[in-house]
Design a protein around this motif. Structure first.
Motif, PDB file in Angstrom:
ATOM      1  N   LEU A 579       0.039 -15.054  67.862  1.00  0.00           N
ATOM      2  CA  LEU A 579       0.413 -15.878  66.713  1.00  0.00           C
ATOM      3  C   LEU A 579       1.815 -16.448  66.831  1.00  0.00           C
ATOM      4  O   LEU A 579       2.332 -17.042  65.873  1.00  0.00           O
ATOM      5  CB  LEU A 579       0.326 -15.032  65.431  1.00  0.00           C
ATOM      6  CG  LEU A 579      -1.072 -14.556  65.030  1.00  0.00           C
ATOM      7  CD1 LEU A 579      -0.976 -13.570  63.868  1.00  0.00           C
ATOM      8  CD2 LEU A 579      -1.949 -15.748  64.659  1.00  0.00           C
ATOM      9  N   GLU A 582       2.055 -20.122  66.113  1.00  0.00           N
ATOM     10  CA  GLU A 582       1.427 -20.553  64.877  1.00  0.00           C
ATOM     11  C   GLU A 582       2.457 -20.509  63.741  1.00  0.00           C
ATOM     12  O   GLU A 582       3.204 -19.531  63.599  1.00  0.00           O
ATOM     13  CB  GLU A 582       0.245 -19.640  64.520  1.00  0.00           C
ATOM     14  CG  GLU A 582      -0.899 -19.690  65.501  1.00  0.00           C
ATOM     15  CD  GLU A 582      -1.646 -21.006  65.449  1.00  0.00           C
ATOM     16  OE1 GLU A 582      -1.502 -21.748  64.452  1.00  0.00           O
ATOM     17  OE2 GLU A 582      -2.380 -21.291  66.417  1.00  0.00           O
ATOM     18  N   LEU A 586       2.293 -13.353  59.450  1.00  0.00           N
ATOM     19  CA  LEU A 586       1.188 -12.403  59.374  1.00  0.00           C
ATOM     20  C   LEU A 586       1.570 -11.310  58.368  1.00  0.00           C
ATOM     21  O   LEU A 586       2.665 -10.720  58.453  1.00  0.00           O
ATOM     22  CB  LEU A 586       0.913 -11.800  60.751  1.00  0.00           C
ATOM     23  CG  LEU A 586      -0.150 -10.708  60.810  1.00  0.00           C
ATOM     24  CD1 LEU A 586      -1.516 -11.294  60.491  1.00  0.00           C
ATOM     25  CD2 LEU A 586      -0.146 -10.047  62.192  1.00  0.00           C
ATOM     26  N   HIS A 610      -2.765 -14.207  56.425  1.00  0.00           N
ATOM     27  CA  HIS A 610      -1.821 -15.121  57.080  1.00  0.00           C
ATOM     28  C   HIS A 610      -1.542 -16.291  56.152  1.00  0.00           C
ATOM     29  O   HIS A 610      -2.413 -16.708  55.364  1.00  0.00           O
ATOM     30  CB  HIS A 610      -2.385 -15.621  58.418  1.00  0.00           C
ATOM     31  CG  HIS A 610      -1.357 -16.217  59.314  1.00  0.00           C
ATOM     32  ND1 HIS A 610      -0.986 -17.542  59.258  1.00  0.00           N
ATOM     33  CD2 HIS A 610      -0.613 -15.657  60.304  1.00  0.00           C
ATOM     34  CE1 HIS A 610      -0.061 -17.784  60.183  1.00  0.00           C
ATOM     35  NE2 HIS A 610       0.182 -16.638  60.843  1.00  0.00           N
ATOM     36  N   LEU A 613      -3.169 -19.728  58.560  1.00  0.00           N
ATOM     37  CA  LEU A 613      -4.495 -19.607  59.169  1.00  0.00           C
ATOM     38  C   LEU A 613      -5.499 -19.108  58.142  1.00  0.00           C
ATOM     39  O   LEU A 613      -5.178 -18.263  57.286  1.00  0.00           O
ATOM     40  CB  LEU A 613      -4.461 -18.638  60.352  1.00  0.00           C
ATOM     41  CG  LEU A 613      -3.642 -19.062  61.567  1.00  0.00           C
ATOM     42  CD1 LEU A 613      -3.657 -17.952  62.608  1.00  0.00           C
ATOM     43  CD2 LEU A 613      -4.183 -20.349  62.157  1.00  0.00           C
ATOM     44  N   LEU A 618      -8.104 -16.249  61.682  1.00  0.00           N
ATOM     45  CA  LEU A 618      -7.352 -15.038  61.979  1.00  0.00           C
ATOM     46  C   LEU A 618      -8.271 -13.944  62.528  1.00  0.00           C
ATOM     47  O   LEU A 618      -7.891 -13.184  63.427  1.00  0.00           O
ATOM     48  CB  LEU A 618      -6.637 -14.555  60.710  1.00  0.00           C
ATOM     49  CG  LEU A 618      -5.792 -13.290  60.853  1.00  0.00           C
ATOM     50  CD1 LEU A 618      -4.675 -13.511  61.871  1.00  0.00           C
ATOM     51  CD2 LEU A 618      -5.203 -12.875  59.500  1.00  0.00           C
TER      52      LEU A 618
END
Length: 693
Positions: A579, A582, A586, A610, A613, A618
Motif C-alpha cells: 500500500l 496508494e 490503512l 482504508h 481503497l 483492500l
C-alpha cells in the motif's frame, strides 16, 4: 475415354441409331517383322447395311497404365496398292489403362474414306511389344465419333475437377498450389541454385569468371577481361576443359551470380577432347541458362559442336536461338550422325527478358530383338525450364562425335549455300555437358514438386524432437550418395539449464460477504482455512507482538489493536509495503480481544479498513500479501486471519552490549528491542561489545 462408355451410351438409343453407333474391334496379330499386323475387314458391316462405312476413324487403347511417355507407330495405306505411310501416337506418362487416344491420320477429312486401311501397329521401345497390351477400335458411324468426342471432353473435365480438388492436399498438389501449402506451413520452396559437380558431368561452366589482375587490360577490349574460362570440374579432381574467351564480356548480372554477355562478335572456344565424344551407345545432355537479347532477331548458336548448324552429312549437335517456324527467339535442337539432321523446336518466344533453362537430351534405347549390331534407337528430347516440350524417336542414331571444338555463342549457319556467322546475342551461364540422358534439372530450375512434397511432409505433423525421431525424419528424404540414412543427429549430453517461475492469479475485488482462502478457494469457511481458537489451548497473551508504528497503519486509541501474533504481524507488514504507493491510510479497527469468541481472542485476526481503497480492493491486496483467509464483511470492512504459526523468531541483526552487572558476558540484551515477538536474552552470533570485568 474408355470404349465401355460407348456401350453405356448405346444402351440408351433406339435401333434406328444402330448404324451410327457401329464400331469394330481390330485384331492385332504378331508378325515376324516385330510389328503387330491388323487383320480386319468391313465385310460384316457391308452385309448388314448394304454399304461400306463412309469414313472410319481409329482409336488406340493401351491396356496397361504407362509409367513413362511412349510412342506407338501406326502404319496405313490410303487405298489398296498405295505406299504405306505411318503416324506416331504419343501416349503421355501416367495415361490410364483402358483410356483410348485418337489415331490422327494426316490429310483432309474428305480424303479419308473407307479405302484407308490400317496395316501395322509398332509400339516403339520401351513400350510393350505384346498384342495383349494394345487395342485398336474402328469407329464406323458418325454418331459414335461424336459420342466419343463428347465423352472424351466429359472425362477430361472430370479429371480437371478432380485435379482441382486434389490441390488441397500436399500429397497431390503441384506447382503453385503446392507453393501456397508450403507458405501456410512456413516452409518455402528452395529457390534455383547453380549446379554442383557429379560423376556424370563432362564439363561445367558457371561462367561467373572475373578477370584476374595480372591479365592484360588491352585484350579483348579496353578493360581487363577474362581470357580463360574455368571448367568447374577441376575443383573436384576431374580433367579440366578450359575455354578461351574472344570478345564475350564477363561479369554481367546473371541469374545466380555473374554471366557472360554476347553483345557483338564474341565466342568461347573449348578445345576438342575425347571426353566430348558421343559414341553410338552413349547418351548426351547439353544445357545452359540463357537470356536472349529481345531486340535481336538473328540466328545465334548458344552452344554447338559441329561444322555447320543443322546440316546433314556431318556428325554433331547444337542448341540455337533464332526465328524458326515464324516464332522469334525460338530454340532449336539439332543432332546429326552423318545422315539426315534431326531438329526439335520449343515453339516459344524466349525474348521476354527473363532467364530460361534450355536442355537437349539424346537417350539411347535398348537394341530391338533381331538387331544384334548397328546403331541403336534413340529418343531426342528438348526441355525448356525443366519441362519436356517435344521429343522425337529415331529408329537408328549413330555416333555424334567429331573433331571440332565446342563453341559457346557462335556457330555457322548454311542457308542457300552460304555459311554466315550465327552470333548469339544475350546472356549465357550455367553451361553443362553430361554423358547421360538427364530427366531432372534441379537445382538450376528450382526445387521440384516431388522433392518439395517430401520435404513438406516433415512439417505436416507433430514431432517429439528426440535424436532418434529427428534422425528418422531427416532420412525420410531418401538416400544420398548411395547411403540409405545419410543424416545423423549428434546431441550434446550437457545438462540443459531449466527453471520455473510460479505465477499467482489474483481474484477480482471481493463483493460483500465474499471470502477467499490463501490457495484461492472461495468456498471454504474461516475455520477450515485457518482454524479456530480451540486449536491453541495453551495460548498465552505474553507471546503477542506489539506494533510500535505511529504512521501507517493507524491502530486507533485502543492498545489491544497493537497486539497480535507474529504471523499476523509479518503479513501486515507485507500489506503495508503493497500500500506504499496508494494514497490514504490503512486502519486496524480491531485486533486482540480477550473476550471475543473468534480468532481475535488469540490474536490471529484483524479487522481492516482504508481511506481511499474499497473493501473489495483492500481484500485482494490482503490476499496477495499472504493472509490465510480474507473476507469482505457486511459492514464494509475487511476481516483477515492467519493459521497457527511460530510465536517468536530470533533476530540476529541487532547490536548487543554487555551489562557489567551480569555474572557472564552471555547475559546480553538487545540495544534496540525487537517489535517482532517477545524480548529474549542469551548468546547470539551478532556483533557485540564486550568489556572485561
Amino acid at each position: 475415354m474408355t470404349t465401355d462408355f460407348l456401350d453405356i451410351l448405346r444402351g440408351g438409343l433406339t435401333p434406328a441409331y444402330d448404324r451410327g453407333i457401329e464400331r469394330l474391334a481390330v485384331p492385332l496379330v504378331p508378325h515376324v517383322d516385330g510389328t503387330l499386323h491388323a487383320r480386319y475387314s468391313f465385310r460384316s458391316y457391308l452385309d448388314h447395311y448394304g454399304r461400306l462405312p463412309d469414313s472410319p476413324r481409329y482409336l488406340l487403347t493401351p491396356r496397361r497404365e504407362t509409367t513413362e511417355p511412349l510412342v506407338v507407330r501406326v502404319s496405313f495405306t490410303r487405298k489398296p496398292g498405295a505406299a504405306e505411310e505411318h503416324v506416331d501416337v504419343r501416349i503421355p506418362a501416367g495415361w490410364p489403362a483402358g483410356t483410348s487416344l485418337a489415331v490422327e491420320l494426316p490429310g483432309r477429312a474428305a480424303e479419308l474414306g473407307h479405302q484407308v486401311t490400317l496395316t501395322r501397329v509398332q509400339p516403339l521401345a520401351p513400350a510393350s511389344q505384346s498384342a495383349a497390351d494394345w487395342e485398336v477400335t474402328a469407329l464406323l458411324g458418325n454418331l459414335v465419333k461424336l459420342l466419343w468426342a463428347i465423352g472424351r471432353d466429359y472425362e477430361e473435365l472430370t479429371r480437371q475437377l478432380g485435379d482441382v480438388a486434389a490441390q488441397r492436399f500436399a500429397r497431390s498438389a503441384h506447382g503453385a498450389s503446392l507453393d501456397l501449402l508450403g507458405e501456410d506451413l512456413g516452409a518455402l520452396r528452395f529457390p534455383p541454385r547453380p549446379y554442383d559437380w557429379d560423376d556424370l558431368t563432362v564439363a561445367l561452366y558457371h561462367l561467373d569468371d572475373r578477370p584476374a589482375r595480372e591479365q592484360s587490360p588491352v585484350a579483348p577490349g579496353p578493360e581487363p577481361e577474362v581470357r580463360q574460362v574455368i571448367d568447374s570440374g577441376v575443383q573436384f579432381g576431374a580433367a579440366g576443359h578450359p575455354g578461351t574467351n574472344a570478345g564475350a564480356r564477363s561479369g554481367r548480372t546473371g541469374r545466380f551470380s555473374a554471366a557472360f554477355e554476347f553483345a557483338g562478335p564474341g565466342s568461347i572456344t573449348i578445345d576438342d577432347s575425347p571426353d566430348f565424344d558421343v559414341g553410338p551407345d552413349a547418351s548426351l545432355t547439353v544445357e545452359a541458362v540463357i537470356r536472349p537479347d529481345r531486340l535481336t532477331a538473328r540466328t545465334g548458336a548458344v552452344m554447338a559442336k559441329c561444322t555447320l548448324l543443322s546440316s546433314a552429312g556431318t556428325p554433331g549437335w547444337s542448341l540455337t536461338v533464332g526465328r524458326f517456324r515464324d516464332i522469334a527467339h525460338n530454340v532449336r535442337l539439332s543432332v546429326c550422325d552423318g545422315g539426315p539432321a534431326t531438329e526439335l523446336f520449343a515453339d516459344r518466344d524466349l525474348g521476354d527478358g527473363a532467364f530460361h533453362h534450355i536442355a537437349g537430351v539424346v537417350e539411347r534405347l535398348p537394341r530391338p530383338a533381331g538387331q544384334p549390331s548397328g546403331p541403336r534407337p534413340a529418343v531426342v528430347r528438348l526441355h525448356l525450364d525443366g519441362i519436356e516440350v517435344t521429343r522425337q524417336r529415331l529408329d537408328r542414331l549413330g555416333a555424334l562425335s567429331n573433331d571440332v571444338p565446342v563453341v559457346l555463342g557462335l556457330g555457322r549457319e548454311s542457308p542457300a549455300g552460304t555459311s554466315p556467322d550465327a552470333q548469339y546475342a544475350g546472356l549465357l551461364e550455367e553451361v553443362r555437358i553430361s554423358r547421360t540422358a538427364r530427366t531432372s534439372f534441379e537445382p538450376v530450375t528450382g526445387e521440384g514438386d516431388d522433392h518439395y512434397r517430401t520435404r513438406l511432409a516433415l512439417f505436416q505433423r507433430w514431432l517429439v524432437p528426440t535424436p532418434d525421431a529427428l534422425r528418422a525424419a531427416l532420412n525420410e528424404t531418401g538416400p544420398i550418395g548411395g547411403r540409405e540414412a545419410p543424416f545423423d543427429v549428434v546431441e550434446a549430453t550437457n545438462q540443459p539449464v531449466t527453471g520455473t517461475l510460479a505465477l499467482r492469479v489474483l481474484p477480482l475485488p471481493l463483493t460483500q460477504g465474499q471470502s477467499v482462502a490463501a490457495d484461492g478457494d472461495q468456498r471454504v469457511g474461516e475455520a477450515e482455512a485457518v482454524g479456530t481458537p480451540e486449536d491453541e489451548p495453551d495460548f498465552d497473551p505474553a507471546w503477542l507482538c506489539r506494533e510500535e508504528s505511529s504512521g501507517s497503519p493507524d491502530f486507533g486509541t485502543s492498545e489491544d489493536n497493537r497486539l497480535m501474533q507474529l504471523g499476523i504481524s509479518l503479513t501486515l507488514a507485507d500489506l503495508v509495503k503493497r500500500l506504499h504507493d496508494e494514497p490514504g491510510t490503512l486502519h486496524v479497527r480491531r485486533s486482540y480481544d480477550r473476550n471475543a469468541p473468534d480468532l481475535h481472542r488469540v490474536g490471529r485476526a484483524l479487522l481492516l479498513g482504508h481511506d481511499t481503497l474499497t473493501a473489495g480492493e483492500l481484500g485482494v491486496l490482503a490476499h496477495a500479501a499472504g493472509f490465510g483467509w480474507v473476507q469482505h464483511t457486511r459492514d464494509g470492512l475487511v476481516h483477515v486471519a492467519q493459521p497457527p504459526g511460530p510465536a517468536f523468531r530470533i533476530d540476529t541483526s541487532a547490536i548487543f552490549r554487555c551489562d557489567r552487572a551480569t555474572p557472564s558476558p552471555s547475559a546480553c540484551i538487545p540495544t534496540r528491542p525487537s517489535t517482532r515477538g517477545p524480548r529474549s536474552t542469551g548468546p547470539s552470533p551478532a556483533p557485540a561489545r564486550v568489556t572485561p570485568r
